[in-house]
Design a protein around this motif. Structure first.
Motif, PDB file in Angstrom:
ATOM      1  N   ARG A  84       0.867  -1.186   0.000  1.00 23.01           N
ATOM      2  CA  ARG A  84       0.000   0.000   0.000  1.00 23.01           C
ATOM      3  C   ARG A  84       0.899   1.231   0.000  1.00 23.01           C
ATOM      4  O   ARG A  84       1.844   1.296   0.773  1.00 23.01           O
ATOM      5  CB  ARG A  84      -0.873   0.024   1.258  1.00 23.01           C
ATOM      6  CG  ARG A  84      -1.857  -1.088   1.368  1.00 23.01           C
ATOM      7  CD  ARG A  84      -2.523  -1.158   2.740  1.00 23.01           C
ATOM      8  NE  ARG A  84      -2.870   0.121   3.310  1.00 23.01           N
ATOM      9  CZ  ARG A  84      -4.033   0.751   3.156  1.00 23.01           C
ATOM     10  NH1 ARG A  84      -4.973   0.191   2.440  1.00 23.01           N
ATOM     11  NH2 ARG A  84      -4.263   1.915   3.724  1.00 23.01           N
ATOM     12  N   THR A  85       0.576   2.191  -0.867  1.00 26.57           N
ATOM     13  CA  THR A  85       1.337   3.435  -0.871  1.00 26.57           C
ATOM     14  C   THR A  85       0.436   4.602  -1.257  1.00 26.57           C
ATOM     15  O   THR A  85      -0.420   4.480  -2.130  1.00 26.57           O
ATOM     16  CB  THR A  85       2.556   3.369  -1.813  1.00 26.57           C
ATOM     17  OG1 THR A  85       3.273   4.598  -1.726  1.00 26.57           O
ATOM     18  CG2 THR A  85       2.159   3.117  -3.254  1.00 26.57           C
ATOM     19  N   LEU A  86       0.662   5.714  -0.587  1.00 23.37           N
ATOM     20  CA  LEU A  86      -0.075   6.940  -0.898  1.00 23.37           C
ATOM     21  C   LEU A  86       0.637   7.729  -1.994  1.00 23.37           C
ATOM     22  O   LEU A  86       0.026   8.519  -2.704  1.00 23.37           O
ATOM     23  CB  LEU A  86      -0.219   7.784   0.372  1.00 23.37           C
ATOM     24  CG  LEU A  86      -1.228   8.913   0.346  1.00 23.37           C
ATOM     25  CD1 LEU A  86      -2.601   8.439  -0.077  1.00 23.37           C
ATOM     26  CD2 LEU A  86      -1.302   9.579   1.702  1.00 23.37           C
ATOM     27  N   ARG A  87       1.932   7.492  -2.145  1.00 22.97           N
ATOM     28  CA  ARG A  87       2.721   8.165  -3.193  1.00 22.97           C
ATOM     29  C   ARG A  87       2.827   7.235  -4.399  1.00 22.97           C
ATOM     30  O   ARG A  87       3.576   6.262  -4.379  1.00 22.97           O
ATOM     31  CB  ARG A  87       4.115   8.491  -2.669  1.00 22.97           C
ATOM     32  CG  ARG A  87       4.085   9.465  -1.541  1.00 22.97           C
ATOM     33  CD  ARG A  87       5.473   9.764  -1.074  1.00 22.97           C
ATOM     34  NE  ARG A  87       5.420  10.643   0.070  1.00 22.97           N
ATOM     35  CZ  ARG A  87       6.343  11.521   0.362  1.00 22.97           C
ATOM     36  NH1 ARG A  87       7.413  11.617  -0.392  1.00 22.97           N
ATOM     37  NH2 ARG A  87       6.220  12.272   1.411  1.00 22.97           N
ATOM     38  N   HIS A  88       2.066   7.552  -5.417  1.00 19.38           N
ATOM     39  CA  HIS A  88       2.050   6.704  -6.611  1.00 19.38           C
ATOM     40  C   HIS A  88       1.854   7.566  -7.852  1.00 19.38           C
ATOM     41  O   HIS A  88       1.426   8.715  -7.757  1.00 19.38           O
ATOM     42  CB  HIS A  88       0.968   5.627  -6.496  1.00 19.38           C
ATOM     43  CG  HIS A  88      -0.404   6.150  -6.201  1.00 19.38           C
ATOM     44  ND1 HIS A  88      -1.242   6.652  -7.171  1.00 19.38           N
ATOM     45  CD2 HIS A  88      -1.087   6.254  -5.034  1.00 19.38           C
ATOM     46  CE1 HIS A  88      -2.376   7.027  -6.617  1.00 19.38           C
ATOM     47  NE2 HIS A  88      -2.311   6.804  -5.319  1.00 19.38           N
ATOM     48  N   PRO A  89       2.152   7.018  -9.024  1.00 19.52           N
ATOM     49  CA  PRO A  89       2.066   7.797 -10.261  1.00 19.52           C
ATOM     50  C   PRO A  89       0.640   8.024 -10.772  1.00 19.52           C
ATOM     51  O   PRO A  89       0.463   8.676 -11.792  1.00 19.52           O
ATOM     52  CB  PRO A  89       2.860   6.955 -11.266  1.00 19.52           C
ATOM     53  CG  PRO A  89       2.825   5.576 -10.737  1.00 19.52           C
ATOM     54  CD  PRO A  89       2.756   5.699  -9.244  1.00 19.52           C
ATOM     55  N   PHE A  90      -0.367   7.525 -10.066  1.00 19.49           N
ATOM     56  CA  PHE A  90      -1.745   7.648 -10.530  1.00 19.49           C
ATOM     57  C   PHE A  90      -2.539   8.701  -9.767  1.00 19.49           C
ATOM     58  O   PHE A  90      -3.763   8.765  -9.898  1.00 19.49           O
ATOM     59  CB  PHE A  90      -2.447   6.290 -10.420  1.00 19.49           C
ATOM     60  CG  PHE A  90      -1.698   5.176 -11.083  1.00 19.49           C
ATOM     61  CD1 PHE A  90      -1.617   5.090 -12.461  1.00 19.49           C
ATOM     62  CD2 PHE A  90      -1.041   4.227 -10.315  1.00 19.49           C
ATOM     63  CE1 PHE A  90      -0.910   4.072 -13.069  1.00 19.49           C
ATOM     64  CE2 PHE A  90      -0.340   3.196 -10.913  1.00 19.49           C
ATOM     65  CZ  PHE A  90      -0.266   3.122 -12.290  1.00 19.49           C
ATOM     66  N   ASN A  91      -1.879   9.517  -8.958  1.00 14.24           N
ATOM     67  CA  ASN A  91      -2.571  10.547  -8.172  1.00 14.24           C
ATOM     68  C   ASN A  91      -3.373  11.510  -9.036  1.00 14.24           C
ATOM     69  O   ASN A  91      -4.393  12.030  -8.597  1.00 14.24           O
ATOM     70  CB  ASN A  91      -1.573  11.336  -7.317  1.00 14.24           C
ATOM     71  CG  ASN A  91      -1.236  10.615  -6.034  1.00 14.24           C
ATOM     72  OD1 ASN A  91      -2.060   9.913  -5.472  1.00 14.24           O
ATOM     73  ND2 ASN A  91      -0.010  10.777  -5.580  1.00 14.24           N
ATOM     74  N   TRP A  92      -2.937  11.741 -10.247  1.00  6.95           N
ATOM     75  CA  TRP A  92      -3.620  12.676 -11.143  1.00  6.95           C
ATOM     76  C   TRP A  92      -5.050  12.231 -11.466  1.00  6.95           C
ATOM     77  O   TRP A  92      -5.892  13.042 -11.816  1.00  6.95           O
ATOM     78  CB  TRP A  92      -2.825  12.834 -12.446  1.00  6.95           C
ATOM     79  CG  TRP A  92      -2.639  11.533 -13.169  1.00  6.95           C
ATOM     80  CD1 TRP A  92      -1.609  10.656 -13.046  1.00  6.95           C
ATOM     81  CD2 TRP A  92      -3.541  10.945 -14.115  1.00  6.95           C
ATOM     82  NE1 TRP A  92      -1.799   9.560 -13.838  1.00  6.95           N
ATOM     83  CE2 TRP A  92      -2.980   9.710 -14.526  1.00  6.95           C
ATOM     84  CE3 TRP A  92      -4.752  11.322 -14.669  1.00  6.95           C
ATOM     85  CZ2 TRP A  92      -3.586   8.870 -15.436  1.00  6.95           C
ATOM     86  CZ3 TRP A  92      -5.358  10.480 -15.587  1.00  6.95           C
ATOM     87  CH2 TRP A  92      -4.759   9.270 -15.959  1.00  6.95           C
ATOM     88  N   ALA A  93      -5.345  10.944 -11.306  1.00  8.02           N
ATOM     89  CA  ALA A  93      -6.655  10.418 -11.683  1.00  8.02           C
ATOM     90  C   ALA A  93      -7.719  10.578 -10.591  1.00  8.02           C
ATOM     91  O   ALA A  93      -8.893  10.333 -10.846  1.00  8.02           O
ATOM     92  CB  ALA A  93      -6.529   8.942 -12.040  1.00  8.02           C
ATOM     93  N   PHE A  94      -7.322  11.001  -9.398  1.00  4.10           N
ATOM     94  CA  PHE A  94      -8.256  11.071  -8.271  1.00  4.10           C
ATOM     95  C   PHE A  94      -8.275  12.463  -7.668  1.00  4.10           C
ATOM     96  O   PHE A  94      -7.232  13.099  -7.510  1.00  4.10           O
ATOM     97  CB  PHE A  94      -7.864  10.056  -7.191  1.00  4.10           C
ATOM     98  CG  PHE A  94      -7.893   8.643  -7.685  1.00  4.10           C
ATOM     99  CD1 PHE A  94      -9.077   7.924  -7.720  1.00  4.10           C
ATOM    100  CD2 PHE A  94      -6.737   8.036  -8.150  1.00  4.10           C
ATOM    101  CE1 PHE A  94      -9.108   6.630  -8.188  1.00  4.10           C
ATOM    102  CE2 PHE A  94      -6.749   6.739  -8.624  1.00  4.10           C
ATOM    103  CZ  PHE A  94      -7.949   6.033  -8.647  1.00  4.10           C
ATOM    104  N   ILE A  95      -9.457  12.921  -7.305  1.00  2.00           N
ATOM    105  CA  ILE A  95      -9.601  14.230  -6.661  1.00  2.00           C
ATOM    106  C   ILE A  95      -9.129  14.154  -5.214  1.00  2.00           C
ATOM    107  O   ILE A  95      -8.371  15.003  -4.757  1.00  2.00           O
ATOM    108  CB  ILE A  95     -11.068  14.703  -6.730  1.00  2.00           C
ATOM    109  CG1 ILE A  95     -11.457  14.944  -8.181  1.00  2.00           C
ATOM    110  CG2 ILE A  95     -11.281  15.946  -5.894  1.00  2.00           C
ATOM    111  CD1 ILE A  95     -12.921  15.226  -8.393  1.00  2.00           C
ATOM    112  N   ASN A  96      -9.573  13.123  -4.499  1.00  2.00           N
ATOM    113  CA  ASN A  96      -9.179  12.933  -3.102  1.00  2.00           C
ATOM    114  C   ASN A  96      -7.964  12.017  -3.027  1.00  2.00           C
ATOM    115  O   ASN A  96      -7.733  11.208  -3.933  1.00  2.00           O
ATOM    116  CB  ASN A  96     -10.329  12.318  -2.308  1.00  2.00           C
ATOM    117  CG  ASN A  96     -11.522  13.238  -2.229  1.00  2.00           C
ATOM    118  OD1 ASN A  96     -11.359  14.449  -2.135  1.00  2.00           O
ATOM    119  ND2 ASN A  96     -12.715  12.672  -2.269  1.00  2.00           N
ATOM    120  N   PRO A  97      -7.196  12.092  -1.945  1.00  2.00           N
ATOM    121  CA  PRO A  97      -6.056  11.172  -1.800  1.00  2.00           C
ATOM    122  C   PRO A  97      -6.529   9.725  -1.816  1.00  2.00           C
ATOM    123  O   PRO A  97      -7.533   9.378  -1.187  1.00  2.00           O
ATOM    124  CB  PRO A  97      -5.474  11.536  -0.431  1.00  2.00           C
ATOM    125  CG  PRO A  97      -5.994  12.884  -0.110  1.00  2.00           C
ATOM    126  CD  PRO A  97      -7.297  13.023  -0.823  1.00  2.00           C
TER     127      PRO A  97
END
Length: 163
Positions: A84-97
């Protein structure tokens, strides 16, 4: 038998420190088996004893097809994230963390005609937020025990909501 009891007690004791959650999921699915192919909808009830981290989720699902026969099978599976990681390359796809949590799953499926199958799956694009889990393009392998042959399937997008 003693080992199973010890593992069950460990899971139960861990769940005392987490707040267990229940949820449901919906997913369009396509499956190719030796007995034939089908596409349809999978609906599931999910129990997550570890709460929002979703370690060792237990699910019971039903596969339904839009054509006769409508009932394609019922499954029981266990799933758990690999990491599990909060830092990932797909953050751009989600409004919320959201947490990226690729997930492995294994289980059994019963299909009409007394056909038992073993299922193993991997959801490389699984994302978790507070009450939701989203999985995109999740393949799985399915082994038909009576035919001794392999098949495969794909969940296009699985949407899960937890209470």
């Amino acid at each position: 038998m003693r080992k199973i009891l010890i593992i069950a007690l460990l899971v139960l004791s861990c769940s005392l420190y987490a707040s267990p959650t229940f949820g449901y999921s919906l997913a369009p699915v396509g499956v190719s088996l030796p007995a034939g192919n089908y596409g349809g909808l999978t609906t599931a009830l999910i129990f997550s004893p570890m709460g929002e981290k979703h370690y060792l989720d237990v699910s019971v699902s039903v596969d339904l097809a839009p054509t006769d026969p409508y009932f394609e099978g019922v499954s029981f599976s266990l799933s758990s994230p690999v990491f599990r990681t909060l830092r990932h390359p797909f953050n751009w796809a989600f409004i919320n963390p959201s947490v990226w949590a690729p997930t492995l799953s294994a289980g059994m499926q019963y299909r009409p005609g007394s056909e038992w199958c073993v299922m193993m799956g991997f959801a490389p694009f699984s994302f978790q937020s507070t009450h939701f889990v989203y999985e995109f393009l999740s393949p799985f392998a399915i082994y038909a025990i009576p035919d001794s042959q392999w098949g495969w399937g794909l969940y296009i997008m699985r949407f899960s909501y937890f209470f």
